[in-house]
Design a protein around this motif. Structure first.
Motif, short mmCIF file in Angstrom:
data_model
loop_
_atom_site.label_atom_id
_atom_site.label_comp_id
_atom_site.label_asym_id
_atom_site.label_seq_id
_atom_site.Cartn_x
_atom_site.Cartn_y
_atom_site.Cartn_z
N GLN A 64 0.92 -1.17 0.23
CA GLN A 64 0.04 -0.07 0.13
C GLN A 64 0.75 1.25 0.07
O GLN A 64 0.35 2.32 -0.45
CB GLN A 64 -0.97 -0.06 1.41
CG GLN A 64 -2.13 -1.10 1.11
CD GLN A 64 -2.87 -1.32 2.33
OE1 GLN A 64 -2.28 -0.89 3.42
NE2 GLN A 64 -4.13 -1.42 2.20
N LEU A 123 2.86 7.92 3.42
CA LEU A 123 3.00 7.67 4.90
C LEU A 123 2.62 6.22 5.24
O LEU A 123 1.86 5.61 4.52
CB LEU A 123 2.35 8.39 5.94
CG LEU A 123 0.62 8.40 5.90
CD1 LEU A 123 0.40 9.10 7.35
CD2 LEU A 123 0.13 9.37 4.96
N ILE A 125 2.52 3.44 8.70
CA ILE A 125 2.47 3.35 10.11
C ILE A 125 2.80 1.72 10.36
O ILE A 125 2.01 0.95 9.64
CB ILE A 125 1.16 3.62 10.88
CG1 ILE A 125 0.86 5.00 10.79
CG2 ILE A 125 1.13 3.25 12.41
CD1 ILE A 125 1.72 6.10 11.34
N GLY A 131 -4.33 2.10 13.26
CA GLY A 131 -5.73 2.33 13.96
C GLY A 131 -5.63 3.00 15.33
O GLY A 131 -6.34 2.78 16.03
N ARG A 132 -4.37 3.64 15.81
CA ARG A 132 -4.26 4.16 17.08
C ARG A 132 -4.38 5.59 17.13
O ARG A 132 -3.97 6.14 18.06
CB ARG A 132 -3.15 3.46 17.82
CG ARG A 132 -2.87 2.05 17.89
CD ARG A 132 -3.70 1.32 18.95
NE ARG A 132 -3.60 2.07 20.04
CZ ARG A 132 -2.51 1.53 20.99
NH1 ARG A 132 -1.61 0.55 20.55
NH2 ARG A 132 -2.21 2.14 22.15
N GLY A 133 -4.57 6.20 15.83
CA GLY A 133 -4.42 7.55 15.76
C GLY A 133 -2.80 8.38 15.27
O GLY A 133 -3.04 9.32 15.23
N GLY A 135 -1.56 7.91 12.31
CA GLY A 135 -1.51 8.01 11.08
C GLY A 135 -2.05 9.41 11.13
O GLY A 135 -1.56 10.17 10.19
N ARG A 136 -3.26 9.53 11.36
CA ARG A 136 -3.90 11.00 11.38
C ARG A 136 -2.95 12.18 11.95
O ARG A 136 -2.86 13.23 11.18
CB ARG A 136 -5.36 11.06 12.28
CG ARG A 136 -5.96 12.29 12.20
CD ARG A 136 -7.31 12.29 13.01
NE ARG A 136 -8.13 11.51 12.56
CZ ARG A 136 -9.14 11.45 11.47
NH1 ARG A 136 -8.85 12.43 10.85
NH2 ARG A 136 -9.88 10.54 11.25
N ASN A 162 -7.35 0.76 -0.87
CA ASN A 162 -6.68 1.17 0.48
C ASN A 162 -7.97 1.89 1.24
O ASN A 162 -7.85 3.32 1.50
CB ASN A 162 -5.50 2.04 0.05
CG ASN A 162 -4.70 2.15 1.55
OD1 ASN A 162 -5.28 2.07 2.63
ND2 ASN A 162 -3.53 2.58 1.52
N ARG A 167 -10.00 6.74 3.55
CA ARG A 167 -11.05 7.41 4.42
C ARG A 167 -10.33 8.58 5.11
O ARG A 167 -10.86 9.54 5.81
CB ARG A 167 -11.35 6.34 5.57
CG ARG A 167 -12.57 6.69 6.42
CD ARG A 167 -13.49 5.78 7.23
NE ARG A 167 -14.02 4.71 6.51
CZ ARG A 167 -14.54 3.67 6.65
NH1 ARG A 167 -14.41 3.29 8.05
NH2 ARG A 167 -15.27 2.72 6.07
C1 COA Z 1 -3.21 4.37 6.15
C2 COA Z 1 -2.40 4.50 7.57
C3 COA Z 1 -1.47 5.47 7.06
C4 COA Z 1 -3.26 5.28 8.41
O1 COA Z 1 -2.79 5.26 9.64
P1 COA Z 1 -3.26 4.67 10.89
O2 COA Z 1 -2.29 5.05 12.21
O3 COA Z 1 -3.76 3.44 11.01
O4 COA Z 1 -4.73 5.45 11.03
P2 COA Z 1 -5.47 6.11 12.26
O5 COA Z 1 -5.39 5.40 13.62
O6 COA Z 1 -4.83 7.65 12.66
O7 COA Z 1 -6.74 6.29 11.77
C5 COA Z 1 -7.30 7.66 10.92
C6 COA Z 1 -8.34 7.43 10.15
O8 COA Z 1 -8.21 6.45 9.04
C7 COA Z 1 -9.04 5.57 8.66
N1 COA Z 1 -8.70 4.28 8.96
C8 COA Z 1 -7.76 3.83 9.88
N2 COA Z 1 -7.74 2.42 9.92
C9 COA Z 1 -8.81 2.17 9.04
C10 COA Z 1 -9.43 0.78 8.74
N3 COA Z 1 -8.67 -0.39 9.01
N4 COA Z 1 -10.44 0.77 8.10
C11 COA Z 1 -11.22 1.89 7.52
N5 COA Z 1 -10.70 3.09 7.93
C12 COA Z 1 -9.56 3.36 8.74
C13 COA Z 1 -10.38 6.11 9.55
O9 COA Z 1 -10.84 7.23 8.84
C14 COA Z 1 -9.56 6.85 10.95
O10 COA Z 1 -10.42 7.72 11.38
P3 COA Z 1 -11.42 7.25 12.89
O11 COA Z 1 -10.31 6.38 13.71
O12 COA Z 1 -11.64 8.70 13.24
O13 COA Z 1 -12.41 6.50 12.05
C15 COA Z 1 -2.00 2.97 8.14
O14 COA Z 1 -3.17 2.30 7.98
C16 COA Z 1 -1.12 2.57 7.13
O15 COA Z 1 0.28 2.74 7.37
N6 COA Z 1 -1.32 1.63 5.97
C17 COA Z 1 -0.56 0.84 5.14
C18 COA Z 1 0.40 2.01 4.25
C19 COA Z 1 -0.50 3.05 3.55
O16 COA Z 1 -1.48 2.43 3.11
N7 COA Z 1 -0.11 4.17 3.34
C20 COA Z 1 -0.73 5.19 2.48
C21 COA Z 1 -0.24 5.41 1.19
S1 COA Z 1 0.09 6.80 1.07
#
Ligand code: COA
Length: 200
Positions: A64, A123, A125, A131-133, A135-136, A162, A167
């Motif tokens: 991803q 980015l 994580i 899923g712990r905040g 990424g936001r 993705n 989202r």
């Molecule tokens: C995408 C990614 C960066 C999000 O980071 P994260 O720390 O997991 O996300 P957060 O906990 O900060 O959640 C932020 C928001 O993302 C969305 N989100 C996170 N995990 C989700 C899941 N499993 N399903 C749906 N939405 C999700 C939600 O909108 C969430 O907000 P909410 O908690 O208020 O509902 C992370 O999942 C990741 O590293 N994924 C693999 C690499 C990638 O996809 N990078 C992006 C390409 S540039």
């Protein structure tokens, strides 16, 4: 869940890049659940941490992030991820200390595109911390820093499957559009004029 503490070990040599290292951007982050992390600009000597971080990612997270399973983690690739200029290419790491050793748990970056207005963002994580905040917060940091650096638009390419990133992007004001000619990806775009630049 690993026991996580922030790391304050920043200066360990007098390499030239250290003179431009933006140490004033280092922050401590705490989750409501109690864990603490350092947010800091990536250092030129972070190669081993970056490599360990990428190697430990699940295939899905790696795919991803890279939009390809075929990216080879070569020394040249690691160098391109860590030897940044803090201006055209800016990267932040979220780190914590586990068993006395600093580890990356997230990395986000933007690279200003000379051919277009704005910068490309990406980015990731660590799987155990998704899923712990984090990424936001990391994306908000990138937006705020880019805006303060005069970047006017942030764009990114995200796999159409993705759900988490799409989202997150939508919830942070990005537009999400199909990429002409490639149904497997979406293009996210956010103008930076309205980004809240409160300290994080
Ligand atoms: C995408 C990614 C960066 C999000 O980071 P994260 O720390 O997991 O996300 P957060 O906990 O900060 O959640 C932020 C928001 O993302 C969305 N989100 C996170 N995990 C989700 C899941 N499993 N399903 C749906 N939405 C999700 C939600 O909108 C969430 O907000 P909410 O908690 O208020 O509902 C992370 O999942 C990741 O590293 N994924 C693999 C690499 C990638 O996809 N990078 C992006 C390409 S540039």
């Amino acid at each position: 869940m690993p026991d996580c503490r922030p790391c304050s070990n920043l200066a360990d040599d007098s390499s030239r890049w250290l003179h431009k290292y933006p140490a004033h951007l280092v922050r401590t982050w705490r989750l409501a659940s109690g864990e603490s992390f350092s947010l800091r600009p990536v250092r030129h000597d972070d190669g081993a941490l970056e490599e360990a971080f990428v190697r430990d990612l699940s295939l899905e997270s790696r795919y991803q992030r890279m939009l390809s399973g075929g990216v080879k983690v070569t020394p040249e690739w690691i160098e391109s991820m860590t030897h940044i200029d803090y201006h055209r290419h800016m990267a932040f790491a979220v780190t914590c200390v586990i068993d006395g050793v600093e580890q990356f748990v997230g990395v986000g970056r933007y690279v200003v595109d000379a051919a277009r207005p704005g910068a490309d963002v990406a980015l990731v994580i660590a799987d155990a911390w998704q899923g712990r905040g984090l990424g936001r917060r990391l994306l908000a940091t990138l937006l705020e820093h880019a805006q303060s650096a005069g970047v006017r638009q942030i764009v990114g390419v995200v796999l159409a499957t993705n759900v988490a990133m799409l989202r997150l992007a939508r919830s942070m004001g990005f537009s999400v559009n199909a990429e002409p000619g490639d149904a497997t990806v979406m293009r996210i775009r956010r103008d930076l004029a309205a980004v809240n630049t409160q300290p994080h």
